[in-house]
Design a protein around this motif. Structure first.
Motif, PDB file in Angstrom:
ATOM      1  N   GLU A 100      41.204   9.769  25.508  1.00 24.03           N
ATOM      2  CA  GLU A 100      41.618   9.110  26.746  1.00 24.03           C
ATOM      3  C   GLU A 100      40.535   9.128  27.823  1.00 24.03           C
ATOM      4  OE1 GLU A 100      46.439   9.688  26.323  1.00 24.03           O
ATOM      5  OE2 GLU A 100      45.368  10.928  27.793  1.00 24.03           O
ATOM      6  N   ILE A 101      40.724   8.256  28.805  1.00 26.07           N
ATOM      7  CA  ILE A 101      39.784   8.081  29.916  1.00 26.07           C
ATOM      8  C   ILE A 101      40.564   8.129  31.221  1.00 26.07           C
ATOM      9  CG2 ILE A 101      38.364   6.332  31.099  1.00 26.07           C
ATOM     10  CD1 ILE A 101      37.429   5.391  28.323  1.00 26.07           C
ATOM     11  N   LEU A 102      39.966   8.747  32.236  1.00 26.59           N
ATOM     12  CA  LEU A 102      40.524   8.682  33.581  1.00 26.59           C
ATOM     13  C   LEU A 102      39.663   7.729  34.394  1.00 26.59           C
ATOM     14  CD1 LEU A 102      42.732   9.737  35.514  1.00 26.59           C
ATOM     15  CD2 LEU A 102      41.065  11.448  36.301  1.00 26.59           C
ATOM     16  N   LEU A 103      40.299   6.700  34.924  1.00 23.57           N
ATOM     17  CA  LEU A 103      39.611   5.645  35.649  1.00 23.57           C
ATOM     18  C   LEU A 103      39.923   5.744  37.131  1.00 23.57           C
ATOM     19  CD1 LEU A 103      37.889   3.141  34.644  1.00 23.57           C
ATOM     20  CD2 LEU A 103      39.941   1.782  35.078  1.00 23.57           C
ATOM     21  N   LYS A 104      38.889   5.740  37.951  1.00 18.56           N
ATOM     22  CA  LYS A 104      39.073   5.634  39.397  1.00 18.56           C
ATOM     23  C   LYS A 104      39.157   4.155  39.726  1.00 18.56           C
ATOM     24  CE  LYS A 104      37.180   6.936  43.908  1.00 18.56           C
ATOM     25  NZ  LYS A 104      38.476   7.481  44.385  1.00 18.56           N
ATOM     26  N   VAL A 105      40.303   3.707  40.201  1.00 24.36           N
ATOM     27  CA  VAL A 105      40.540   2.283  40.427  1.00 24.36           C
ATOM     28  C   VAL A 105      39.684   1.785  41.586  1.00 24.36           C
ATOM     29  CG1 VAL A 105      42.261   0.529  40.979  1.00 24.36           C
ATOM     30  CG2 VAL A 105      42.888   2.476  39.521  1.00 24.36           C
ATOM     31  N   LYS A 106      38.963   0.686  41.347  1.00 24.18           N
ATOM     32  CA  LYS A 106      38.143   0.071  42.396  1.00 24.18           C
ATOM     33  C   LYS A 106      38.845  -1.138  43.020  1.00 24.18           C
ATOM     34  CE  LYS A 106      34.267   1.197  42.823  1.00 24.18           C
ATOM     35  NZ  LYS A 106      33.093   0.968  41.941  1.00 24.18           N
ATOM     36  N   GLY A 107      39.788  -1.711  42.295  1.00 22.28           N
ATOM     37  CA  GLY A 107      40.529  -2.859  42.796  1.00 22.28           C
ATOM     38  C   GLY A 107      41.582  -3.277  41.787  1.00 22.28           C
ATOM     39  N   CYS A 108      42.675  -3.885  42.303  1.00 21.29           N
ATOM     40  CA  CYS A 108      43.750  -4.348  41.421  1.00 21.29           C
ATOM     41  C   CYS A 108      44.394  -5.582  42.025  1.00 21.29           C
ATOM     42  CB  CYS A 108      44.800  -3.250  41.235  1.00 21.29           C
ATOM     43  SG  CYS A 108      46.086  -3.671  40.027  1.00 21.29           S
ATOM     44  N   GLY A 109      44.420  -6.658  41.266  1.00 21.07           N
ATOM     45  CA  GLY A 109      45.029  -7.888  41.738  1.00 21.07           C
ATOM     46  C   GLY A 109      46.550  -7.813  41.690  1.00 21.07           C
ATOM     47  N   ILE A 110      47.179  -8.603  42.557  1.00 22.03           N
ATOM     48  CA  ILE A 110      48.633  -8.746  42.539  1.00 22.03           C
ATOM     49  C   ILE A 110      48.971  -9.970  41.698  1.00 22.03           C
ATOM     50  CG2 ILE A 110      50.711  -9.156  43.908  1.00 22.03           C
ATOM     51  CD1 ILE A 110      49.358  -7.780  46.252  1.00 22.03           C
ATOM     52  N   CYS A 111      49.721  -9.752  40.632  1.00 18.79           N
ATOM     53  CA  CYS A 111      50.145 -10.836  39.749  1.00 18.79           C
ATOM     54  C   CYS A 111      51.457 -11.427  40.260  1.00 18.79           C
ATOM     55  CB  CYS A 111      50.324 -10.283  38.340  1.00 18.79           C
ATOM     56  SG  CYS A 111      50.951 -11.466  37.134  1.00 18.79           S
ATOM     57  N   ALA A 112      51.701 -12.689  39.912  1.00 14.42           N
ATOM     58  CA  ALA A 112      52.992 -13.288  40.247  1.00 14.42           C
ATOM     59  C   ALA A 112      54.129 -12.483  39.638  1.00 14.42           C
ATOM     60  CB  ALA A 112      53.040 -14.737  39.750  1.00 14.42           C
ATOM     61  N   GLY A 113      53.867 -11.861  38.475  1.00 10.89           N
ATOM     62  CA  GLY A 113      54.877 -11.016  37.852  1.00 10.89           C
ATOM     63  C   GLY A 113      55.217  -9.801  38.690  1.00 10.89           C
ATOM     64  N   ASP A 114      54.229  -9.276  39.431  1.00 11.07           N
ATOM     65  CA  ASP A 114      54.493  -8.145  40.315  1.00 11.07           C
ATOM     66  C   ASP A 114      55.437  -8.552  41.445  1.00 11.07           C
ATOM     67  OD1 ASP A 114      52.718  -6.386  38.923  1.00 11.07           O
ATOM     68  OD2 ASP A 114      51.027  -7.338  39.946  1.00 11.07           O
ATOM     69  N   ILE A 115      55.238  -9.748  41.974  1.00 11.18           N
ATOM     70  CA  ILE A 115      56.094 -10.258  43.047  1.00 11.18           C
ATOM     71  C   ILE A 115      57.508 -10.484  42.522  1.00 11.18           C
ATOM     72  CG2 ILE A 115      56.454 -12.121  44.695  1.00 11.18           C
ATOM     73  CD1 ILE A 115      54.036 -10.423  45.361  1.00 11.18           C
ATOM     74  N   LYS A 116      57.613 -11.077  41.343  1.00 15.78           N
ATOM     75  CA  LYS A 116      58.929 -11.350  40.768  1.00 15.78           C
ATOM     76  C   LYS A 116      59.656 -10.056  40.410  1.00 15.78           C
ATOM     77  CE  LYS A 116      57.534 -15.916  39.294  1.00 15.78           C
ATOM     78  NZ  LYS A 116      56.962 -16.760  38.251  1.00 15.78           N
ATOM     79  N   ALA A 117      58.897  -9.046  39.993  1.00 18.72           N
ATOM     80  CA  ALA A 117      59.507  -7.743  39.721  1.00 18.72           C
ATOM     81  C   ALA A 117      60.072  -7.147  41.001  1.00 18.72           C
ATOM     82  CB  ALA A 117      58.484  -6.800  39.106  1.00 18.72           C
ATOM     83  N   TYR A 118      59.336  -7.269  42.100  1.00 14.10           N
ATOM     84  CA  TYR A 118      59.801  -6.749  43.385  1.00 14.10           C
ATOM     85  C   TYR A 118      61.104  -7.421  43.800  1.00 14.10           C
ATOM     86  CZ  TYR A 118      59.814  -5.539  48.356  1.00 14.10           C
ATOM     87  OH  TYR A 118      60.180  -5.083  49.603  1.00 14.10           O
ATOM     88  N   HIS A 119      61.236  -8.682  43.489  1.00 19.16           N
ATOM     89  CA  HIS A 119      62.437  -9.440  43.853  1.00 19.16           C
ATOM     90  C   HIS A 119      63.546  -9.346  42.797  1.00 19.16           C
ATOM     91  CE1 HIS A 119      61.093 -11.299  47.577  1.00 19.16           C
ATOM     92  NE2 HIS A 119      59.915 -11.467  47.015  1.00 19.16           N
ATOM     93  N   GLY A 120      63.380  -8.472  41.821  1.00 11.41           N
ATOM     94  CA  GLY A 120      64.455  -8.231  40.866  1.00 11.41           C
ATOM     95  C   GLY A 120      64.573  -9.258  39.771  1.00 11.41           C
ATOM     96  N   GLY A 121      63.467  -9.917  39.420  1.00 14.49           N
ATOM     97  CA  GLY A 121      63.509 -10.943  38.379  1.00 14.49           C
ATOM     98  C   GLY A 121      64.108 -10.433  37.082  1.00 14.49           C
ATOM     99  N   ILE A 122      64.935 -11.263  36.461  1.00 22.78           N
ATOM    100  CA  ILE A 122      65.651 -10.861  35.253  1.00 22.78           C
ATOM    101  C   ILE A 122      64.697 -10.566  34.098  1.00 22.78           C
ATOM    102  CG2 ILE A 122      65.958 -13.204  34.347  1.00 22.78           C
ATOM    103  CD1 ILE A 122      68.792 -12.383  33.543  1.00 22.78           C
ATOM    104  N   ARG A 123      63.529 -11.183  34.095  1.00 22.92           N
ATOM    105  CA  ARG A 123      62.536 -10.934  33.033  1.00 22.92           C
ATOM    106  C   ARG A 123      62.115  -9.470  33.021  1.00 22.92           C
ATOM    107  NH1 ARG A 123      59.671  -9.850  29.498  1.00 22.92           N
ATOM    108  NH2 ARG A 123      57.850 -10.918  28.673  1.00 22.92           N
ATOM    109  N   ILE A 124      62.128  -8.827  34.205  1.00 22.30           N
ATOM    110  CA  ILE A 124      61.701  -7.436  34.322  1.00 22.30           C
ATOM    111  C   ILE A 124      62.882  -6.481  34.349  1.00 22.30           C
ATOM    112  CG2 ILE A 124      60.404  -5.791  35.718  1.00 22.30           C
ATOM    113  CD1 ILE A 124      58.713  -8.024  34.452  1.00 22.30           C
ATOM    114  N   TRP A 125      63.878  -6.784  35.181  1.00 19.31           N
ATOM    115  CA  TRP A 125      64.982  -5.855  35.404  1.00 19.31           C
ATOM    116  C   TRP A 125      66.171  -6.092  34.487  1.00 19.31           C
ATOM    117  CZ3 TRP A 125      64.165  -1.617  38.164  1.00 19.31           C
ATOM    118  CH2 TRP A 125      63.088  -1.599  39.050  1.00 19.31           C
TER     119      TRP A 125
END
Length: 342
Positions: A30-55
């Motif tokens: 395994e590797i431990l990665l120090k995150v330098k950046g992470c994009g927000i996906c449309a799936g992340d937004i839909k998950a926040y809003h309770g999308g049925i695909r995720i929840w």
């Protein structure tokens, strides 16, 4: 190294929390990665809003394992690695593919790891916590790729979403005589226009209408596509918006024997007229899931300049300002891709 880190955890729909959590510990391979950046996906937004695909509709069909740390469009620097990790060194900047394959199911054994039956996408499982954090643990089965030293932070964060777009275009099997429509011009959609153009088809049409305007724009879009194709319709329609109305638009826009590619993720179930697909136009319906084997090609394409990245990262926010970042991604008409910086 510190024992605590800041991370954004998803507990339930509309319940994200910016908290202190333990820094992950690593084991063999395994590797431990120090995150330098992470994009927000449309799936992340839909998950926040309770999308049925995720929840899902119940615990039985729920995909997400809450609470977990979101984010799968990340890159970072290796700060720790197990003694048996080969090919990577501390200090390397790398990107990891968005899925942790099991390595033992039939699809993994056949080399089709992106269809792994475990389907452990970063950011949705507790054993696959994602990049909305200061550090990420990369499992021994992760597929990691070195990022050229010449890459900017924006280019590095765009590798994952562009790879998803490239896979969708591969699935479309574009020919030089094709008229291709890309529906949904976010960062991935714009990249797909770029990648499609490299295949030298007859015509590439990019369309994007915000959800609140789609009802008004739908008829115009279909009419314009017909005008551009002498009334026949397009050969390929790639749905990258995740809007249910775009599905009907695609069916109406395609010519007989056309190819429909579904790449966007829907928040809810979608209905369509199957007669148009079958007894009507005899369409070919193609799905596109994750990024398959495209990461090396995307990195090479960005490095060579063939794949353009300028302007695709429109906003950057500190991870602590995630609420503003999510709101910008949803509501700002100038937003393309939002990047969070831990």
């Amino acid at each position: 190294m510190e024992t605590k880190m800041k991370a954004l955890l998803s507990y339930a729909p509309y319940d994200n929390r910016y908290e202190d959590v333990p820094v992950p510990t690593i084991g063999n391979g395994e590797i431990l990665l120090k995150v330098k950046g992470c994009g927000i996906c449309a799936g992340d937004i839909k998950a926040y809003h309770g999308g049925i695909r995720i929840w899902g509709t119940s615990e039985e069909d729920r995909y997400i394992e809450a609470p977990c740390i979101g984010g799968h469009e990340f890159y970072g620097e290796i700060v720790q690695k197990a003694a048996d990790v080969e090919g990577f060194e501390i200090g390397d900047t790398i990107v990891s593919e968005q899925i942790i394959p099991c390595g033992i199911c039939r699809f993994c054994r056949e080399g089709k790891y992106w269809m792994c039956t475990r389907s452990a996408v970063f950011g949705f499982k507790q054993y696959a916590n994602g990049g909305f954090a200061e550090y990420v643990r990369l499992d021994k089965n992760c597929l990691n790729h070195k990022i050229p030293k010449s890459f900017t932070s924006e280019q590095s964060a765009l590798i994952e979403p562009i790879a998803c777009g490239m896979h969708a275009i591969e699935r479309a099997n574009i020919q030089h005589s094709d008229v291709v429509v890309i529906a949904g011009l976010g960062a991935i959609g714009l990249s797909m226009v770029n990648i499609t153009s490299l295949a030298l088809p007859k015509l590439v049409i990019g369309i994007d209408v915000k959800e609140n305007r789609l009802a008004m724009g739908k008829e115009f879009v279909v009419e314009e596509i017909m005008n551009l194709t002498d009334g026949l319709g397009c050969d390929v329609y790639v749905e990258a918006s995740g809007s249910p109305r775009s599905v009907r638009q695609g069916m109406d826009s395609l010519k007989n024997l056309g190819r429909y590619v579904q790449m966007g993720v829907f928040a809810e179930e979608v209905t369509a007229d199957w007669n148009v697909m079958g007894d009507g136009k005899e369409l070919t319906i193609i799905g596109s899931h994750l990024s398959a084997l495209t990461f090396p090609s995307v990195i090479k394409g960005i490095e060579s300049g063939l794949i353009k990245t300028e302007g695709l990262i429109s906003h950057k926010f500190a991870l602590a300002d995630w609420k503003e970042a999510f709101q910008t991604a949803e509501k700002d008409p100038n937003a393309v891709k939002i990047m969070l910086l831990p």
